[in-house]
Design a protein around this motif. Sequence first.
Motif, PDB file in Angstrom:
ATOM      1  N   ALA A 102       3.164  21.685  56.229  1.00 50.86           N
ATOM      2  CA  ALA A 102       2.824  20.625  57.185  1.00 50.86           C
ATOM      3  C   ALA A 102       1.572  20.965  57.992  1.00 50.86           C
ATOM      4  O   ALA A 102       1.235  22.133  58.186  1.00 50.86           O
ATOM      5  N   ASP A 103       0.936  19.922  58.488  1.00 55.72           N
ATOM      6  CA  ASP A 103      -0.285  20.105  59.268  1.00 55.72           C
ATOM      7  C   ASP A 103      -0.026  20.765  60.622  1.00 55.72           C
ATOM      8  O   ASP A 103      -0.941  21.237  61.267  1.00 55.72           O
ATOM      9  N   ASN A 104       1.248  20.859  61.045  1.00 50.61           N
ATOM     10  CA  ASN A 104       1.575  21.539  62.305  1.00 50.61           C
ATOM     11  C   ASN A 104       1.979  22.997  62.078  1.00 50.61           C
ATOM     12  O   ASN A 104       2.445  23.659  62.997  1.00 50.61           O
ATOM     13  N   GLY A 105       1.853  23.493  60.851  1.00 46.68           N
ATOM     14  CA  GLY A 105       2.173  24.877  60.539  1.00 46.68           C
ATOM     15  C   GLY A 105       3.569  25.092  59.993  1.00 46.68           C
ATOM     16  O   GLY A 105       3.895  26.183  59.526  1.00 46.68           O
ATOM     17  N   ALA A 106       4.427  24.073  60.022  1.00 48.61           N
ATOM     18  CA  ALA A 106       5.781  24.200  59.475  1.00 48.61           C
ATOM     19  C   ALA A 106       5.723  24.295  57.952  1.00 48.61           C
ATOM     20  O   ALA A 106       4.827  23.732  57.312  1.00 48.61           O
ATOM     21  N   TYR A 107       6.668  25.033  57.387  1.00 47.64           N
ATOM     22  CA  TYR A 107       6.784  25.146  55.933  1.00 47.64           C
ATOM     23  C   TYR A 107       8.227  24.813  55.596  1.00 47.64           C
ATOM     24  O   TYR A 107       9.146  25.483  56.071  1.00 47.64           O
ATOM     25  N   CYS A 108       8.433  23.762  54.813  1.00 49.80           N
ATOM     26  CA  CYS A 108       9.778  23.251  54.557  1.00 49.80           C
ATOM     27  C   CYS A 108      10.025  23.135  53.059  1.00 49.80           C
ATOM     28  O   CYS A 108       9.117  22.816  52.294  1.00 49.80           O
ATOM     29  N   VAL A 109      11.288  23.351  52.674  1.00 50.46           N
ATOM     30  CA  VAL A 109      11.688  23.265  51.270  1.00 50.46           C
ATOM     31  C   VAL A 109      12.907  22.356  51.175  1.00 50.46           C
ATOM     32  O   VAL A 109      13.791  22.410  52.033  1.00 50.46           O
ATOM     33  N   ALA A 110      12.956  21.528  50.135  1.00 49.69           N
ATOM     34  CA  ALA A 110      14.142  20.708  49.867  1.00 49.69           C
ATOM     35  C   ALA A 110      14.410  20.702  48.374  1.00 49.69           C
ATOM     36  O   ALA A 110      13.488  20.816  47.561  1.00 49.69           O
ATOM     37  N   TRP A 111      15.684  20.582  48.053  1.00 46.75           N
ATOM     38  CA  TRP A 111      16.127  20.491  46.664  1.00 46.75           C
ATOM     39  C   TRP A 111      17.040  19.291  46.533  1.00 46.75           C
ATOM     40  O   TRP A 111      17.899  19.056  47.381  1.00 46.75           O
ATOM     41  N   GLY A 112      16.896  18.549  45.445  1.00 45.56           N
ATOM     42  CA  GLY A 112      17.861  17.520  45.116  1.00 45.56           C
ATOM     43  C   GLY A 112      19.070  18.163  44.454  1.00 45.56           C
ATOM     44  O   GLY A 112      19.134  19.379  44.289  1.00 45.56           O
ATOM     45  N   ASP A 113      20.035  17.350  44.058  1.00 46.09           N
ATOM     46  CA  ASP A 113      21.225  17.857  43.381  1.00 46.09           C
ATOM     47  C   ASP A 113      20.889  18.608  42.106  1.00 46.09           C
ATOM     48  O   ASP A 113      19.968  18.228  41.375  1.00 46.09           O
ATOM     49  N   TRP A 114      21.657  19.674  41.843  1.00 48.06           N
ATOM     50  CA  TRP A 114      21.657  20.284  40.512  1.00 48.06           C
ATOM     51  C   TRP A 114      22.364  19.312  39.580  1.00 48.06           C
ATOM     52  O   TRP A 114      23.337  18.659  39.984  1.00 48.06           O
ATOM     53  N   HIS A 115      21.904  19.215  38.349  1.00 48.50           N
ATOM     54  CA  HIS A 115      22.595  18.413  37.329  1.00 48.50           C
ATOM     55  C   HIS A 115      22.684  19.249  36.065  1.00 48.50           C
ATOM     56  O   HIS A 115      21.667  19.703  35.546  1.00 48.50           O
ATOM     57  N   ARG A 116      23.921  19.440  35.579  1.00 40.83           N
ATOM     58  CA  ARG A 116      24.141  20.185  34.339  1.00 40.83           C
ATOM     59  C   ARG A 116      24.257  19.173  33.210  1.00 40.83           C
ATOM     60  O   ARG A 116      25.193  18.384  33.164  1.00 40.83           O
ATOM     61  N   TYR A 117      23.303  19.203  32.294  1.00 41.40           N
ATOM     62  CA  TYR A 117      23.227  18.203  31.240  1.00 41.40           C
ATOM     63  C   TYR A 117      24.277  18.387  30.154  1.00 41.40           C
ATOM     64  O   TYR A 117      24.588  17.443  29.444  1.00 41.40           O
ATOM     65  N   SER A 118      24.885  19.553  30.035  1.00 44.02           N
ATOM     66  CA  SER A 118      25.906  19.758  29.010  1.00 44.02           C
ATOM     67  C   SER A 118      27.192  18.986  29.307  1.00 44.02           C
ATOM     68  O   SER A 118      27.888  18.575  28.386  1.00 44.02           O
ATOM     69  N   ASP A 119      27.515  18.770  30.598  1.00 47.50           N
ATOM     70  CA  ASP A 119      28.755  18.052  30.915  1.00 47.50           C
ATOM     71  C   ASP A 119      28.611  17.052  32.076  1.00 47.50           C
ATOM     72  O   ASP A 119      29.565  16.430  32.485  1.00 47.50           O
ATOM     73  N   GLY A 120      27.417  16.898  32.619  1.00 47.67           N
ATOM     74  CA  GLY A 120      27.173  15.912  33.675  1.00 47.67           C
ATOM     75  C   GLY A 120      27.564  16.353  35.073  1.00 47.67           C
ATOM     76  O   GLY A 120      27.480  15.564  36.016  1.00 47.67           O
ATOM     77  N   ALA A 121      27.978  17.607  35.248  1.00 43.83           N
ATOM     78  CA  ALA A 121      28.368  18.083  36.576  1.00 43.83           C
ATOM     79  C   ALA A 121      27.165  18.100  37.515  1.00 43.83           C
ATOM     80  O   ALA A 121      26.045  18.372  37.100  1.00 43.83           O
ATOM     81  N   GLN A 122      27.419  17.783  38.796  1.00 46.70           N
ATOM     82  CA  GLN A 122      26.373  17.813  39.812  1.00 46.70           C
ATOM     83  C   GLN A 122      26.851  18.592  41.016  1.00 46.70           C
ATOM     84  O   GLN A 122      28.031  18.549  41.351  1.00 46.70           O
ATOM     85  N   PHE A 123      25.920  19.315  41.656  1.00 49.05           N
ATOM     86  CA  PHE A 123      26.223  20.042  42.871  1.00 49.05           C
ATOM     87  C   PHE A 123      25.150  19.722  43.898  1.00 49.05           C
ATOM     88  O   PHE A 123      24.028  19.505  43.544  1.00 49.05           O
ATOM     89  N   GLY A 124      25.495  19.792  45.168  1.00 46.97           N
ATOM     90  CA  GLY A 124      24.767  19.226  46.284  1.00 46.97           C
ATOM     91  C   GLY A 124      23.314  19.557  46.522  1.00 46.97           C
ATOM     92  O   GLY A 124      22.804  20.575  46.086  1.00 46.97           O
ATOM     93  N   SER A 125      22.685  18.654  47.254  1.00 42.93           N
ATOM     94  CA  SER A 125      21.285  18.805  47.649  1.00 42.93           C
ATOM     95  C   SER A 125      21.207  19.671  48.912  1.00 42.93           C
ATOM     96  O   SER A 125      22.168  19.811  49.640  1.00 42.93           O
ATOM     97  N   VAL A 126      20.033  20.249  49.139  1.00 39.21           N
ATOM     98  CA  VAL A 126      19.818  21.172  50.260  1.00 39.21           C
ATOM     99  C   VAL A 126      18.447  20.923  50.865  1.00 39.21           C
ATOM    100  O   VAL A 126      17.519  20.561  50.151  1.00 39.21           O
ATOM    101  N   ARG A 127      18.309  21.149  52.153  1.00 36.23           N
ATOM    102  CA  ARG A 127      16.984  21.162  52.753  1.00 36.23           C
ATOM    103  C   ARG A 127      16.900  22.336  53.701  1.00 36.23           C
ATOM    104  O   ARG A 127      17.900  22.775  54.258  1.00 36.23           O
ATOM    105  N   ASN A 128      15.696  22.841  53.872  1.00 37.28           N
ATOM    106  CA  ASN A 128      15.485  23.983  54.748  1.00 37.28           C
ATOM    107  C   ASN A 128      14.186  23.768  55.509  1.00 37.28           C
ATOM    108  O   ASN A 128      13.117  23.861  54.935  1.00 37.28           O
ATOM    109  N   CYS A 129      14.306  23.457  56.794  1.00 32.69           N
ATOM    110  CA  CYS A 129      13.100  23.276  57.599  1.00 32.69           C
ATOM    111  C   CYS A 129      13.454  23.467  59.057  1.00 32.69           C
ATOM    112  O   CYS A 129      14.468  23.040  59.524  1.00 32.69           O
TER     113      CYS A 129
END
Length: 136
Positions: free
Chosen positions: A109-136
């Motif tokens: 960010a232009d204010n010096g912050a550095y942030c990371v986010a992830w969407g859900d994991w998706h396993r294509y072999s069986d369609g399982a999904q696990f939660g999204s995360v953000r870190n800022c």
Amino acid sequence: MSAAPLSCTIINIGQPGNISISGQYAGQVEQQYDNCHNVRAHWQWSSSYRTYHGSSQIIVFAEGWNGTVGVDPNSPWRPASVAQDYYSPWTYIYANGENTWRGRAEVSADNGAYCVAWGDWHRYSDGAQFGSVRNC
């Protein structure tokens, strides 16, 4: 941006990961699948955030469970002022033995912050999904 084959249909997978910086919503990252066995990450800036913070930058990845990443090696960091949407290159979902993926975005960010986010994991072999995360 890499193009999916014309005969493939693109869909969004799972829940996106959202980023807010200093109390302002900046945008979200999600995983996209093209039904031809390719995956990519898609980032969309908030219009309001982009208007006032155009020098903030984004890098977007498709990230595999075992560490495989799909990122544009030529120009990975992109300023908010250039476009509302950014995409990682398409990556074959079974590359390097992978079958579980998520979208990942990092904002400098232009204010010096550095942030990371992830969407859900998706396993294509069986369609399982696990939660999204953000870190800022």
